[in-house]
Design a protein around this motif. Structure first.
Motif, PDB file in Angstrom:
ATOM      1  N   GLU A   1      13.565  -7.552  35.241  1.00  0.00           N
ATOM      2  CA  GLU A   1      13.206  -8.958  35.481  1.00  0.00           C
ATOM      3  C   GLU A   1      12.481  -9.142  36.809  1.00  0.00           C
ATOM      4  O   GLU A   1      11.513  -9.879  36.910  1.00  0.00           O
ATOM      5  CB  GLU A   1      14.462  -9.856  35.408  1.00  0.00           C
ATOM      6  CG  GLU A   1      14.915 -10.188  33.998  1.00  0.00           C
ATOM      7  CD  GLU A   1      13.745 -10.595  33.093  1.00  0.00           C
ATOM      8  OE1 GLU A   1      13.026 -11.554  33.451  1.00  0.00           O
ATOM      9  OE2 GLU A   1      13.542  -9.939  32.053  1.00  0.00           O
ATOM     10  N   GLY A   2      12.965  -8.428  37.829  1.00  0.00           N
ATOM     11  CA  GLY A   2      12.334  -8.516  39.145  1.00  0.00           C
ATOM     12  C   GLY A   2      10.904  -8.010  39.100  1.00  0.00           C
ATOM     13  O   GLY A   2       9.997  -8.583  39.731  1.00  0.00           O
ATOM     14  N   ALA A   3      10.681  -6.933  38.364  1.00  0.00           N
ATOM     15  CA  ALA A   3       9.334  -6.377  38.258  1.00  0.00           C
ATOM     16  C   ALA A   3       8.410  -7.358  37.530  1.00  0.00           C
ATOM     17  O   ALA A   3       7.257  -7.559  37.930  1.00  0.00           O
ATOM     18  CB  ALA A   3       9.376  -5.030  37.528  1.00  0.00           C
ATOM     19  N   LYS A   4       8.926  -7.990  36.477  1.00  0.00           N
ATOM     20  CA  LYS A   4       8.098  -8.969  35.747  1.00  0.00           C
ATOM     21  C   LYS A   4       7.721 -10.151  36.646  1.00  0.00           C
ATOM     22  O   LYS A   4       6.593 -10.626  36.616  1.00  0.00           O
ATOM     23  CB  LYS A   4       8.858  -9.487  34.511  1.00  0.00           C
ATOM     24  CG  LYS A   4       8.874  -8.475  33.362  1.00  0.00           C
ATOM     25  CD  LYS A   4       9.564  -9.073  32.131  1.00  0.00           C
ATOM     26  CE  LYS A   4       9.545  -8.076  30.976  1.00  0.00           C
ATOM     27  NZ  LYS A   4      10.327  -8.568  29.828  1.00  0.00           N
ATOM     28  N   ARG A   5       8.704 -10.610  37.454  1.00  0.00           N
ATOM     29  CA  ARG A   5       8.418 -11.706  38.375  1.00  0.00           C
ATOM     30  C   ARG A   5       7.355 -11.296  39.390  1.00  0.00           C
ATOM     31  O   ARG A   5       6.438 -12.034  39.694  1.00  0.00           O
ATOM     32  CB  ARG A   5       9.699 -12.128  39.110  1.00  0.00           C
ATOM     33  CG  ARG A   5      10.266 -13.465  38.655  1.00  0.00           C
ATOM     34  CD  ARG A   5      11.252 -14.065  39.644  1.00  0.00           C
ATOM     35  NE  ARG A   5      12.138 -13.103  40.265  1.00  0.00           N
ATOM     36  CZ  ARG A   5      13.295 -12.674  39.713  1.00  0.00           C
ATOM     37  NH1 ARG A   5      13.696 -13.136  38.550  1.00  0.00           N
ATOM     38  NH2 ARG A   5      14.046 -11.798  40.359  1.00  0.00           N
ATOM     39  N   LYS A   6       7.493 -10.044  39.883  1.00  0.00           N
ATOM     40  CA  LYS A   6       6.545  -9.579  40.900  1.00  0.00           C
ATOM     41  C   LYS A   6       5.133  -9.443  40.303  1.00  0.00           C
ATOM     42  O   LYS A   6       4.140  -9.790  40.946  1.00  0.00           O
ATOM     43  CB  LYS A   6       7.014  -8.235  41.476  1.00  0.00           C
ATOM     44  CG  LYS A   6       6.229  -7.840  42.707  1.00  0.00           C
ATOM     45  CD  LYS A   6       7.020  -6.976  43.668  1.00  0.00           C
ATOM     46  CE  LYS A   6       6.176  -6.610  44.880  1.00  0.00           C
ATOM     47  NZ  LYS A   6       5.828  -7.786  45.691  1.00  0.00           N
ATOM     48  N   MET A   7       5.052  -8.975  39.066  1.00  0.00           N
ATOM     49  CA  MET A   7       3.752  -8.869  38.418  1.00  0.00           C
ATOM     50  C   MET A   7       3.107 -10.246  38.293  1.00  0.00           C
ATOM     51  O   MET A   7       1.925 -10.432  38.606  1.00  0.00           O
ATOM     52  CB  MET A   7       3.900  -8.213  37.040  1.00  0.00           C
ATOM     53  CG  MET A   7       2.594  -8.154  36.284  1.00  0.00           C
ATOM     54  SD  MET A   7       2.657  -7.130  34.793  1.00  0.00           S
ATOM     55  CE  MET A   7       3.843  -8.004  33.790  1.00  0.00           C
ATOM     56  N   ALA A   8       3.913 -11.242  37.864  1.00  0.00           N
ATOM     57  CA  ALA A   8       3.380 -12.606  37.711  1.00  0.00           C
ATOM     58  C   ALA A   8       2.911 -13.165  39.057  1.00  0.00           C
ATOM     59  O   ALA A   8       1.867 -13.828  39.132  1.00  0.00           O
ATOM     60  CB  ALA A   8       4.445 -13.515  37.085  1.00  0.00           C
ATOM     61  N   ASP A   9       3.667 -12.868  40.113  1.00  0.00           N
ATOM     62  CA  ASP A   9       3.263 -13.285  41.469  1.00  0.00           C
ATOM     63  C   ASP A   9       1.890 -12.734  41.831  1.00  0.00           C
ATOM     64  O   ASP A   9       1.035 -13.439  42.361  1.00  0.00           O
ATOM     65  CB  ASP A   9       4.246 -12.703  42.504  1.00  0.00           C
ATOM     66  CG  ASP A   9       5.382 -13.667  42.805  1.00  0.00           C
ATOM     67  OD1 ASP A   9       5.418 -14.751  42.186  1.00  0.00           O
ATOM     68  OD2 ASP A   9       6.224 -13.315  43.656  1.00  0.00           O
ATOM     69  N   HIS A  10       1.695 -11.437  41.585  1.00  0.00           N
ATOM     70  CA  HIS A  10       0.412 -10.828  41.954  1.00  0.00           C
ATOM     71  C   HIS A  10      -0.733 -11.390  41.121  1.00  0.00           C
ATOM     72  O   HIS A  10      -1.835 -11.591  41.640  1.00  0.00           O
ATOM     73  CB  HIS A  10       0.484  -9.300  41.822  1.00  0.00           C
ATOM     74  CG  HIS A  10       1.205  -8.658  42.973  1.00  0.00           C
ATOM     75  ND1 HIS A  10       0.731  -8.718  44.263  1.00  0.00           N
ATOM     76  CD2 HIS A  10       2.367  -7.963  43.037  1.00  0.00           C
ATOM     77  CE1 HIS A  10       1.570  -8.087  45.072  1.00  0.00           C
ATOM     78  NE2 HIS A  10       2.584  -7.618  44.355  1.00  0.00           N
TER      79      HIS A  10
END
Lengths: 294, 294
Positions: free
Chosen positions: A255-264
């Motif tokens: 979930e954290g990785a998905k959030r970080k991808m969306a941020d970028h």
């Protein structure tokens, strides 16, 4: 992915797929070496780097033809990096996109030379592009070599080797990826800016976009290694986990990785907005990166 | 070897030896990778290719400084080719100039990357040389890539792999060497002609000279493998024979090879004469090649 981007990506992928072998065809190269260079060059792939170059030229109001040689060279360098990366002394991979790797088909010695050959021809193609002037060609060669060389991709591959036994922090992982894959995603945007004679502001937008897109893309790769479909990906799922690789998912959880991808992806589009590019192909490509399944 | 040439070669070798590390020093490269690139780059060698470039510029009445970046790039490409050639999958050599080969010191993976890195930085250096104009830089990159790539040196290395189990004819052996070593001996003369804006006649003389000099040099290597002194050569004598390599000596016997070398040196000087260059440094270098003991 909107209909327009889907059609655009398919068309540009088909164009570069057709053009790549033409740039080797008339060269006098020993038979087996030429075969092995063509084998990896025509093995498919998303051709995302050339597509970024064409889309950026379109965004800047220029003909995509102006970037063809540079796009071909860029894809040759990407291909060489995969051939050398797969070697027994490096990642020792037997399969790439569901097919035997270059050294499995042609032997290690020829695979090393095929990589060396693609890297070298890439610079020859940019330097002798008949439709760009000498100053532009030199700048493109310097940028491409900077992105691909020991301060860029080759340096990132060394970082990656040295990271194998360690657990990296998020900052360290981002730095390795910035070199290993980021610089060669940045290059097509830089190249389009040079070819089109973009303003400083436009160049800043395009390269800022590229840096965030590259990180989003890499995070997406790590996510797909867990959630992807083997047939669509052309490689086994979960291999990063099996190899104890440092990934965004191992550091941040899924979930954290998905959030970080969306941020970028958000940041990437933010950079486009600064130059009024937020409604074009490049923003759609960012959205594609967010939602891709392969 | 006359006194003047001796001093000239020593001076230029010392200059290039000093300059080579400076061209890497300020780059942000992972520590071990940089160390391994510098290890091979500073391992010595005759620096004959840079010396040819400087001597040709001198012959054409130009400052040797104009060729410094190009000479550094050329020597980096020569060095990369040695690193990759020594790899286990290629010649599998443990020693080079009396020192452990790059992969023996740093491991195979880093050695592959060090070679890739030197090749890539070489093009970056030529493309961003601040003292030459863009058109000249592009032409130099295209020529250097042509000489080093799959139509040149890399192609010759593949030819060499394929020739290992066969007995070549003299014509085939000359063709392999023309690619494998000849093109990178031709390049410094071509480069000097481009940098100096030489006439077509002068360019023809210089490249004709280079082609014969390259062959004479290669024949000399084969002769020294039999008649040389291990300490001077930095490698064991008779290794070609032990490895059943195709050499001029195996095809022509020692006396025949010596005659052929002298013939090529004569032809090389003949080409110089066509442009009135027969009394300069280049003719003296040809004489040096004829009489060298290392």
């Amino acid at each position: 992915m909107t209909v327009r981007l889907d059609a655009y990506m398919q068309e540009k992928k088909a164009w570069i797929d057709r053009q790549l072998p033409l740039f080797l065809q008339d060269r006098t190269i020993p038979g087996k070496l030429k075969e092995s260079m063509l084998y990896s060059l025509t093995a498919g792939g998303k051709r995302i780097r050339p597509i970024l170059l064409f889309a950026a030229l379109d965004t800047l109001g220029k003909e995509e033809d102006l970037g063809l040689s540079t796009a071909v060279a860029l894809e040759m360098i990407h291909t060489y990096s995969l051939i050398h990366d797969d070697l027994p002394a490096m990642d020792n991979d037997d399969l790439r996109r569901g097919k035997p790797t270059n050294h499995k088909m042609f032997g290690e010695a020829t695979a090393i030379l095929a990589g060396d050959g693609l890297l070298t021809v890439a610079f020859q193609i940019v330097a002798s592009d008949p439709i760009l002037d000498g100053e532009v060609r030199s700048r493109l060669v310097a940028l491409l070599a900077g992105a691909a060389g020991p301060e860029g991709m080759v340096g990132g591959q060394e970082d990656d080797l040295e990271a194998e036994e360690k657990t990296l922090t998020l900052g360290q992982l981002m730095s390795v990826h910035g070199r290993k894959t980021g610089r060669l995603v940045r290059f097509p945007l830089e190249a389009a800016a040079v070819i089109a004679g973009a303003t400083e502001q436009q160049t800043h937008s395009l390269t800022g976009y590229a840096d965030h897109l590259g990180l989003a893309f890499q995070i997406g790769d790590d996510i797909l290694d867990i959630t992807g479909n083997e047939d669509e990906l052309g490689k086994p799922v979960g291999s990063d986990l099996d190899n104890h690789k440092n990934t965004y998912v191992s550091l941040l959880k899924l979930e954290g990785a998905k959030r970080k991808m969306a941020d970028h992806v958000d940041h990437a589009v933010g950079f486009l907005r600064e130059s009024g590019f937020e409604n074009g192909l490049l923003a759609q490509i960012a959205e594609f990166v967010l939602n891709r399944t392969f």
